[in-house]
Structures are given as structure tokens and as C-alpha cells.
Write a protein that holds these residues in place. Sequence first.
Motif, PDB file in Angstrom:
ATOM      1  N   THR A 192       0.848  -1.185   0.000  1.00  0.00           N
ATOM      2  CA  THR A 192       0.000   0.000   0.000  1.00  0.00           C
ATOM      3  C   THR A 192       0.886   1.239   0.000  1.00  0.00           C
ATOM      4  O   THR A 192       2.086   1.174   0.318  1.00  0.00           O
ATOM      5  CB  THR A 192      -0.922   0.041   1.234  1.00  0.00           C
ATOM      6  N   ASP A 228       5.408   4.581   2.124  1.00  0.00           N
ATOM      7  CA  ASP A 228       5.856   5.719   2.926  1.00  0.00           C
ATOM      8  C   ASP A 228       6.669   5.250   4.125  1.00  0.00           C
ATOM      9  O   ASP A 228       7.694   5.855   4.471  1.00  0.00           O
ATOM     10  CB  ASP A 228       4.638   6.526   3.386  1.00  0.00           C
ATOM     11  N   GLN A 269       0.758   3.599   2.089  1.00  0.00           N
ATOM     12  CA  GLN A 269       1.189   3.835   3.466  1.00  0.00           C
ATOM     13  C   GLN A 269       2.426   2.999   3.791  1.00  0.00           C
ATOM     14  O   GLN A 269       3.343   3.459   4.487  1.00  0.00           O
ATOM     15  CB  GLN A 269       0.054   3.501   4.440  1.00  0.00           C
ATOM     16  N   GLN A 270       2.472   1.776   3.276  1.00  0.00           N
ATOM     17  CA  GLN A 270       3.635   0.922   3.518  1.00  0.00           C
ATOM     18  C   GLN A 270       4.850   1.421   2.736  1.00  0.00           C
ATOM     19  O   GLN A 270       5.987   1.320   3.209  1.00  0.00           O
ATOM     20  CB  GLN A 270       3.292  -0.519   3.150  1.00  0.00           C
TER      21      GLN A 270
END
Length: 327
Positions: free
Chosen positions: A79, A84, A81-82
Motif C-alpha cells: 500500500t 511511505d 502507506q507501507q
Amino acid sequence: MTLVDLKAVILLCLMVGLVPRTTSHSSSGFFRSMVGGSDKAVHTYFDRYFEKEPLLIKFADRSADSQQEWYNFFNSFITLQQVDAILRRNASAVHLDTDPSPLAYGFGQDLFMGRSMIGEDGERWTSVPPLNRLAADQKSVVPGAVASGLERGFSLILNRLNMRHPPVTHACHDIESFFGVQCNANLYVTPAATPDADNTQGLNQGFEIHWDEMESFAVQVSGRKHWHVYHSMLQLPTPQQRIKPRANEAGVPSMDLFLGAGDVLYFPRGWMHDARTFSSDSMHVTIGIMAERGTYALLLHNVVEEAAAAADTTNNKNHGHEEDRND
């Protein structure tokens, strides 16, 4: 290596051809699910497509069972977020022979950013922003520079994702069990296009038309991306054959398609391609299978180089002895 050894290797190459891949294609893992979700799909891939021609596997065309299984894989793949979190962790997966190092920026390093632009010669070239220019060591990635690059239309390429994120690590291990050679995974994040002074065509493209030296699976994780696939420029090229194709050499695309979330595109090494975004952001993972490193042809190439180097060393020594005798 003696001449007898060299002849033995050549004879073996002529008799066998390629290093045989695994003969058992039965599995319930990532690779089986990626190519269609059945043993029949795996056999079809190897018999019809592997090293021969591209294969498009649309998520919508899968059976209900195959859709659910594949969704469970690619939906938990990676994702933003991952991504980042990986960037914030700032740990290199390239420089492993030293103490823990920060992410290194540049071609062949941990990450880089690129945007295809038209050069003075009318050809497309990949422009790379100097993200590391504010770093004291001129190698580490400056915090915030990636976000700035994405805002300017550059694509983020995060190499060796299989060494950074466990779901991708497990996927590559499963693929390696089929091919018996190294698997590598790189992440590509391309922002949606917005026409500006540098981009009057209203598209964002990370790379110009090119071909890769590995068998490639593009797994679309989120968003949409427009792909062109052209016929191969070189038949099953080796790593030593690096040629940048000109746009007029590519011809008309043999495949013109959009990949959406859950879609998979396979193309053999040597097949030219490019990809771009329009109104949608895109994130995909390209899984590269280093099949060319498991061929007897490459083994023969390395053996011949080794033998030639050994012969040069012997000749130089003999030449030196002759000069000594002439003194």
C-alpha cells in the motif's frame, strides 16, 4: 580451464539447450494464482507464453474462485502507506556489505525518480531529478524530495521491494521455486498527469520505449496505467546486449491496453514497451524473473570469457619470457 573442459561445456550446451525449469507445475501459491489460478493456467503459461509472447490476465476475466484468491494476494501486496513507511525507515537494501546505510539514490540503487521527456533529438529520454543534491554525502535521499518529485510528475521507482516487504518476499520465493532462478520485484508509483509547460501531452511516463533483460510480470496494485507493448527488438537477449530502441524502430504496438487493479501483464525479455498515466494515479509492481541467468547459453558465454582471459594471461607470460631471452 582446459580446452577439453571447454569442449565438454559446448557439447553440453548443444545437447541440452536451456537449464530445465521445474517439471512439477502444481502449486497453490502466488505464482499459480498470478497466472490464472489453476494448474491448467500454469501449464498454458509455460507451453504458450513463456519466452514466446505477452500474456494479459484481466481480473474481470477470472473465475469467481480465482478472483477471490488473487484478490487476497494483490490486495495485501503493498500500500502507499507501507511505501511511505519504507521511505521513512531509510534503510538501504543495496549496500548490504557495510553498516546500516540510508537509502541510496540513482540508477541501480535503492530508488530513483524518472520522467520521460522529448529531447533535442526528438527522441524520448528519461529525465532524473537530482534528489540527492542537498545530502552531505551526495548519495542519500533528501527527506521530502520524493513527495516533491511526485508533485512534479516524476515516477518513483523503488528497487528490490522483495528485500523490504514480507508479502513481496514470499511471492518471489514462490516464483523462484518454479524457475529455479532469482526473482526480483520493483515498485513503480506514477502520479496522474496534469498538462503543464513540460508536459503538453497531458500524460506522465516514467521511461521511454525500452526492453528489459528479464521475464516480467506487471502486477497492477492500484489505479490505472496505459501500456503499449511492441514486438521484440532482440530474440531473448542476454544482459550483454543493451540497446536503446528509437521510437521509429518500435513500430505499431502489438498490444494497446489499460491495466486496472488486479490485472497482470506478462512480457518476455526483449519485448519493447512503455507505460503512462492520464487522469489516475498508478502503483504497480514489476516482478522480474532472471531466466537468462539460468541458460546454458549464458554459462557458455561466461566460460568462453574465462577461457579467453586465461589464454591472454598465458600468452602474456610467454611473451614476457621471450623478451627475457632476447635481452
